[in-house]
Design a protein around this motif. Structure first.
Motif, mmCIF file in Angstrom:
data_model
loop_
_atom_site.group_PDB
_atom_site.id
_atom_site.type_symbol
_atom_site.label_atom_id
_atom_site.label_comp_id
_atom_site.label_asym_id
_atom_site.label_seq_id
_atom_site.Cartn_x
_atom_site.Cartn_y
_atom_site.Cartn_z
ATOM 1 N N ALA A 171 16.886 67.844 59.685
ATOM 2 C CA ALA A 171 16.460 66.435 59.707
ATOM 3 C C ALA A 171 16.962 65.788 60.992
ATOM 4 C CB ALA A 171 17.008 65.701 58.491
ATOM 5 N N ILE A 172 16.059 65.629 61.975
ATOM 6 C CA ILE A 172 16.455 65.085 63.269
ATOM 7 C C ILE A 172 15.800 63.739 63.532
ATOM 8 C CG2 ILE A 172 16.770 67.390 64.268
ATOM 9 C CD1 ILE A 172 14.110 66.625 65.940
ATOM 10 N N LYS A 173 16.448 62.953 64.397
ATOM 11 C CA LYS A 173 15.916 61.697 64.919
ATOM 12 C C LYS A 173 16.253 61.659 66.412
ATOM 13 C CE LYS A 173 15.341 60.148 60.594
ATOM 14 N NZ LYS A 173 14.025 59.872 59.999
ATOM 15 N N VAL A 174 15.290 61.304 67.255
ATOM 16 C CA VAL A 174 15.536 61.196 68.693
ATOM 17 C C VAL A 174 15.115 59.808 69.161
ATOM 18 C CG1 VAL A 174 14.940 62.064 70.987
ATOM 19 C CG2 VAL A 174 15.278 63.673 69.094
ATOM 20 N N MET A 175 16.080 59.043 69.690
ATOM 21 C CA MET A 175 15.765 57.727 70.242
ATOM 22 C C MET A 175 15.963 57.754 71.750
ATOM 23 S SD MET A 175 19.073 55.412 69.085
ATOM 24 C CE MET A 175 18.471 53.927 69.850
ATOM 25 N N ARG A 176 14.998 57.201 72.468
ATOM 26 C CA ARG A 176 15.095 57.109 73.924
ATOM 27 C C ARG A 176 15.526 55.697 74.288
ATOM 28 N NH1 ARG A 176 9.625 60.621 75.322
ATOM 29 N NH2 ARG A 176 10.590 62.669 75.009
ATOM 30 N N ILE A 177 16.763 55.599 74.768
ATOM 31 C CA ILE A 177 17.386 54.306 75.034
ATOM 32 C C ILE A 177 17.033 53.841 76.445
ATOM 33 C CG2 ILE A 177 19.607 53.135 75.301
ATOM 34 C CD1 ILE A 177 20.746 55.139 73.243
ATOM 35 N N PHE A 178 16.508 52.637 76.535
ATOM 36 C CA PHE A 178 16.271 52.006 77.837
ATOM 37 C C PHE A 178 17.462 51.116 78.173
ATOM 38 C CE2 PHE A 178 12.245 53.736 77.015
ATOM 39 C CZ PHE A 178 11.473 53.682 78.169
ATOM 40 N N ASN A 179 17.533 50.655 79.424
ATOM 41 C CA ASN A 179 18.694 49.901 79.918
ATOM 42 C C ASN A 179 19.230 48.924 78.871
ATOM 43 O OD1 ASN A 179 17.287 50.903 82.328
ATOM 44 N ND2 ASN A 179 18.834 49.746 83.445
ATOM 45 N N THR A 180 20.492 49.098 78.541
ATOM 46 C CA THR A 180 21.139 48.268 77.531
ATOM 47 C C THR A 180 22.389 47.638 78.138
ATOM 48 O OG1 THR A 180 20.338 49.797 75.833
ATOM 49 C CG2 THR A 180 22.058 48.266 75.169
ATOM 50 N N THR A 239 10.646 61.667 63.143
ATOM 51 C CA THR A 239 11.608 62.380 63.988
ATOM 52 C C THR A 239 11.792 61.704 65.340
ATOM 53 O OG1 THR A 239 9.847 63.756 64.919
ATOM 54 C CG2 THR A 239 10.986 64.609 62.956
ATOM 55 N N GLY A 240 10.796 60.911 65.783
ATOM 56 C CA GLY A 240 10.787 60.456 67.155
ATOM 57 C C GLY A 240 10.164 61.547 68.025
ATOM 58 N N PRO A 241 10.366 61.499 69.335
ATOM 59 C CA PRO A 241 11.161 60.482 70.014
ATOM 60 C C PRO A 241 10.528 59.094 69.928
ATOM 61 C CG PRO A 241 10.017 61.878 71.610
ATOM 62 C CD PRO A 241 9.793 62.488 70.270
ATOM 63 N N ILE A 242 11.411 58.089 69.827
ATOM 64 C CA ILE A 242 10.971 56.698 69.774
ATOM 65 C C ILE A 242 11.720 55.914 70.842
ATOM 66 C CG2 ILE A 242 11.100 54.570 68.420
ATOM 67 C CD1 ILE A 242 10.174 56.004 66.027
ATOM 68 N N ASN A 243 10.969 55.171 71.653
ATOM 69 C CA ASN A 243 11.567 54.290 72.659
ATOM 70 C C ASN A 243 12.227 53.096 71.978
ATOM 71 O OD1 ASN A 243 10.527 55.803 74.802
ATOM 72 N ND2 ASN A 243 8.704 54.520 75.022
ATOM 73 N N ILE A 244 13.473 52.821 72.361
ATOM 74 C CA ILE A 244 14.160 51.607 71.912
ATOM 75 C C ILE A 244 14.619 50.862 73.161
ATOM 76 C CG2 ILE A 244 16.081 50.636 70.608
ATOM 77 C CD1 ILE A 244 14.067 51.889 68.762
#
Length: 318
Positions: A171-180, A239-244
């Motif tokens: 069970a995986i989740k991938v988030m792509r983090i933009f400038n925070t 699962t993503g990847p999902i841009n956040i």
């Protein structure tokens, strides 16, 4: 307060870092028991000092490039230096933490049969030829440049996550983090928000690389962490990847001018050469986050900058 993670024991790698410490804090608010793991390469004890008295919080010094033997119900893998100053200071270690760290945490999740979320990055898109960047875009990355240790390390980590998903039904989740940005950013991390605020508070010249027309999108840390929690709590098929990230786009020059205005600084702008492989533009397409997670940022730039300025002002005056 009981919440989405109430009663669950959650591991946060990189938990003493900028993002990791905010994540630990929010998980505790949600009623989780939190195991924070960090080797303090860029993470700082001060970031989690206020949590140490909480009986549901435990801090462990550990380097994720070595296996970790613990019992948890979920893993947020946030361990990795994320600013060019830090990840380029030891590029081999940066690749190791992305790749070996991912292998070790995936192995742990496989043994425990628990969900695992990877904090990936918009850097997987490199210097993009598609704008804004949707998740299906494969990116435009220099594999042998000075940023490759981070860009390619994170890309390889994503590969590993999806191979564990396909091969081991993990069970995986991938988030792509933009400038925070936000409180607890490292004051010497070389990122534009922290750089500009520190320079403005000291009335020093503000350093802009290139012509200042390169663009970025800036997401306040509270919004980012809410996105991470929603992704982890989403159904197994997500699962993503999902841009956040925040899709509002600003030039670096506009950011500098906003910081000067909000600080009331006398700083002037000076220009330096643009670093190699520095992306010209970066903005997330967050259609998936809106549709799948019902998430979008709520804190806009001026409000977030004021909170961040307050933090750095107190830091510099203590």
């Amino acid at each position: 307060m009981a919440g989405r993670f109430s009663g669950r024991r959650i591991l946060v790698t990189g938990g003493a870092g900028f993002l990791g410490s905010h994540l630990c804090e929010r998980l505790l608010e949600e009623g989780a028991e939190v195991l924070c793991v960090d080797n303090y390469f860029t993470g700082r004890r001060n970031n989690i000092a206020h949590l140490l008295g909480n009986p549901l919080f435990e801090a462990m010094r550990h380097d994720v490039t070595f296996p970790l033997f613990v019992e948890v119900d979920g893993i947020f893998n946030f361990a990795c230096p994320a600013s060019p100053v830090h990840y380029q200071s030891d590029p081999v270690a940066t690749t190791k933490v992305s790749v070996h760290g991912a292998i070790n945490m995936l192995g742990l999740a496989k043994r425990l049969k628990c969900p695992i979320l990877q904090a990936s990055t918009s850097e997987v898109y490199g210097d993009p030829t598609m704008h804004p960047q949707p998740e299906h875009y494969w990116g435009h990355v220099n594999p042998i440049g000075p940023r490759a240790c981070y860009d390619e390390g994170k890309r390889c980590a994503e590969t590993l996550f999806f191979d564990y998903y396909r091969q081991h039904d993990l069970a995986i989740k991938v988030m792509r983090i933009f400038n925070t940005y936000g409180p607890r950013m490292h004051p010497n991390d070389g990122r534009v928000v922290s750089n500009f605020i520190v320079q403005a508070l000291k009335n020093e010249p503000i350093t802009i690389y290139g012509d200042g027309e390169q663009s970025r999108s800036f997401c306040y840390v509270d919004d980012l962490i809410e996105g991470a929690l929603r992704l982890m709590a989403s159904s197994a098929e997500v699962t993503g990847p999902i841009n956040i990230g925040n899709p509002n786009e600003f030039t670096i020059k506009q950011l500098a001018e906003a910081v000067i205005r909000l600080v009331g600084s006398k700083s002037e702008l000076i220009r330096m050469p643009l670093p190699q492989d520095d992306p010209k533009q970066r903005r997330p397409d967050i259609t998936q986050a809106r549709q799948v997670l019902k998430w979008e940022p709520t804190i806009q730039l001026d409000e977030g900058l004021l909170k961040t300025i307050k933090y750095f002002d107190e830091l510099l005056n203590n």
